[in-house]
Design an enzyme around this catalytic site. Structure first.
Site, PDB file in Angstrom:
ATOM      1  CG  HIS A  75       9.312  65.756  44.050  1.00 21.18           C
ATOM      2  ND1 HIS A  75       8.387  65.015  43.720  1.00 21.18           N
ATOM      3  CD2 HIS A  75      10.104  65.930  43.118  1.00 21.18           C
ATOM      4  CE1 HIS A  75       8.656  64.656  42.460  1.00 21.18           C
ATOM      5  NE2 HIS A  75       9.679  65.248  41.998  1.00 21.18           N
ATOM      6  CE1 TYR A 204       3.353  59.775  48.417  1.00 22.18           C
ATOM      7  CE2 TYR A 204       2.900  57.540  49.044  1.00 22.18           C
ATOM      8  CZ  TYR A 204       3.927  58.501  48.980  1.00 22.18           C
ATOM      9  OH  TYR A 204       5.013  58.363  49.036  1.00 22.18           O
ATOM     10  N   PRO A 296       5.960  50.127  51.924  1.00 24.54           N
ATOM     11  CG  PRO A 296       5.897  49.609  49.618  1.00 24.54           C
ATOM     12  CD  PRO A 296       5.598  48.876  51.279  1.00 24.54           C
ATOM     13  CE  LYS A 300       9.614  58.931  56.281  1.00 26.14           C
ATOM     14  NZ  LYS A 300      10.415  59.913  55.536  1.00 26.14           N
ATOM     15  CE1 TYR A 388       6.015  60.612  51.279  1.00 22.05           C
ATOM     16  CE2 TYR A 388       7.601  62.045  50.741  1.00 22.05           C
ATOM     17  CZ  TYR A 388       6.602  61.002  50.334  1.00 22.05           C
ATOM     18  OH  TYR A 388       6.757  60.186  49.184  1.00 22.05           O
TER      19      TYR A 388
END
Ligand code: APR
Ligand code: PHB
Length: 396
Positions: A75, A204, A296, A300, A388
């Protein structure tokens, strides 16, 4: 009573314990893993699913990335949904072409167990009444029951990789450790569904009814979460209600629809941030969830566990090759530098995206402004993207 001897005794066959054993094996150091659950249980336990670029590279470099390269989904960005809009954070542009890989933690565990067993390594599954002793002095020992018999595993060092409810951390004398904790006033209700992911990349969503996340495990399996009350009872959430809530929060009906399908699994996970310092006491070293927990939202948990054992394996290698203990002594401080940055990121993502009961309309506007900022400023987006995809491993 069976007596055994190894160089490094590892408690726990999660990602931390298994990857540590793998790294040690590659440098010729012998390790034995003692695990409370069965092989099947650890290989089927549904957990996280996003690998940082550096973790992907590490799995490939150490020879266990073959299946991940084939089955993992690369991704190059994620989507943030808020205020009725969906905006993308482009890692290719904002994080120097790095990417994350969507590949289930239990698949990583399967690959690691197969590699260990294939290399003749020892994993003792279904061990009962596991105890870590002697690590204050020179003779650490892991005691456990297996096959109805009590055993002793003598070793030079113990690695406590036994997760947040393990026995290693609690076997350290009270007062030797300091804990830092934040408990969030919400939980995630997660489902695994046989449904094609309705978006190629994760979404998200910040919504006034609460956070939601669209993730996936494969082209046919979706992984979805909704924010719920921490004391929520699963019985209050029949599948229809979950789908309805997911559709609303993720923006279904606005020219886009979440693909629904049979729910294969559901569960509620509490959310907290936790760190214990230091991560070492005598000859016992804590790694992964045994030492720290992240909420979460930043994906990580597994990545941090892998980063810890990478540092520990290098420190042990330095000891066995040269007799030097300076890297072992620096283990905790080296790991904690990364851990606190990752804690900050996970807390920040959590704070930006969830509905907090104490929030005022001011806080809500501030959250929307922050989301607008990170999705419209290069610098704002780059700070999210860099964290990220994973901060570089910067230890010596
Ligand atoms: N004796 C032996 N093994 C134990 C004991 C015990 N007393 N207690 C727990 N264990 C085992 C668990 O059964 C589990 O297999 O230790 C292992 C710990 O593994 P994880 O919980 O997966 O922790 P870790 O390897 O640090 O990986 C962190 O896991 O919880 C997720 O989200 C988290 O992705 C992160 C990752
Ligand atoms: C998941 O796929 O389980 C997942 C993805 C991203 C997160 C958390 C969980 O931030």
């Amino acid at each position: 009573m069976g007596k055994m001897r190894t160089q490094v005794g590892i408690v726990g066959a999660g990602p931390a314990g298994l990857f540590l054993a793998h790294l040690l094996h590659l440098t010729g150091i012998e390790a034995v893993i003692v695990e409370a659950k069965s092989r099947r249980y650890v290989e089927e336990r549904i957990r996280a699913g996003v690998l940082e670029q550096g973790v992907r590279d590490l799995l490939v470099e150490t020879g266990i990335g073959e299946r991940m390269k084939l089955e993992g989904l690369l991704h190059h960005g994620i989507n943030l949904r808020f205020g009725g809009e969906k905006r993308r954070i482009d890692f290719s542009d904002l994080a120097d072409g790095q990417a994350v890989t969507v590949y289930s933690q239990h698949e990583v565990v399967k690959d690691l167990v197969a590699a260990r067993i294939g290399a003749g390594g020892t994993i003792i599954f279904e061990a009962e009444d596991v105890r870590a002793d002697g690590f204050e002095g020179q003779h650490p020992v892991i005691r456990f029951t297996a096959g109805g018999e009590r055993h002793e595993l003598f070793c030079d060092y113990i690695a406590g990789c036994d997760g947040s409810h393990g026995i290693c951390r609690s076997s350290i004398p009270e007062g030797a450790l300091t804990s830092f904790e934040r408990v969030y006033p919400f939980a995630w209700l997660g489902i695994l569904a046989r449904a094609a992911p309705a978006s190629e990349e994760l979404i998200y969503a910040q919504h006034e009814r609460g956070f939601a996340l669209l993730s996936m495990r494969s082209p046919t399996i979706s992984r979805l979460y909704v924010q719920v009350d921490p004391h929520e009872d699963l019985a209050n959430w029949p599948d229809d209600r979950i789908w309805e809530e997911l559709q609303i929060r993720l923006g279904g009906g606005t020219g886009w629809q979440l693909t629904e399908g049979p729910v294969l699994q559901k569960g509620i996970t509490a959310m907290r941030s936790f760190v214990t310092e230091p991560m070492q006491y005598g000859r016992l070293f804590l790694a992964g969830d045994a030492a720290h927990i992240v909420p979460p939202t930043g994906a990580k948990g597994m990545n941090l566990a892998i980063a810890d054992v990478r540092v520990l394996a290098r420190a042990l290698q330095s000891f066995y090759e040269t007799g030097r203990t300076d890297r072992l002594e620096a283990y905790s401080a080296t790991c904690l530098r990364r851990i606190w940055k990752v804690q900050r990121f996970s807390w920040w993502m959590t704070s930006m995206l969830h509905h907090f009961p104490e929030h005022t309309p001011f806080d809500h506007r501030r959250q929307l402004a922050e989301l607008d900022y990170v999705t419209s400023s290069r610098v704002g987006g780059a700070t999210l993207a860099e964290n990220y995809v994973g901060l570089p491993f910067d230890d010596p």
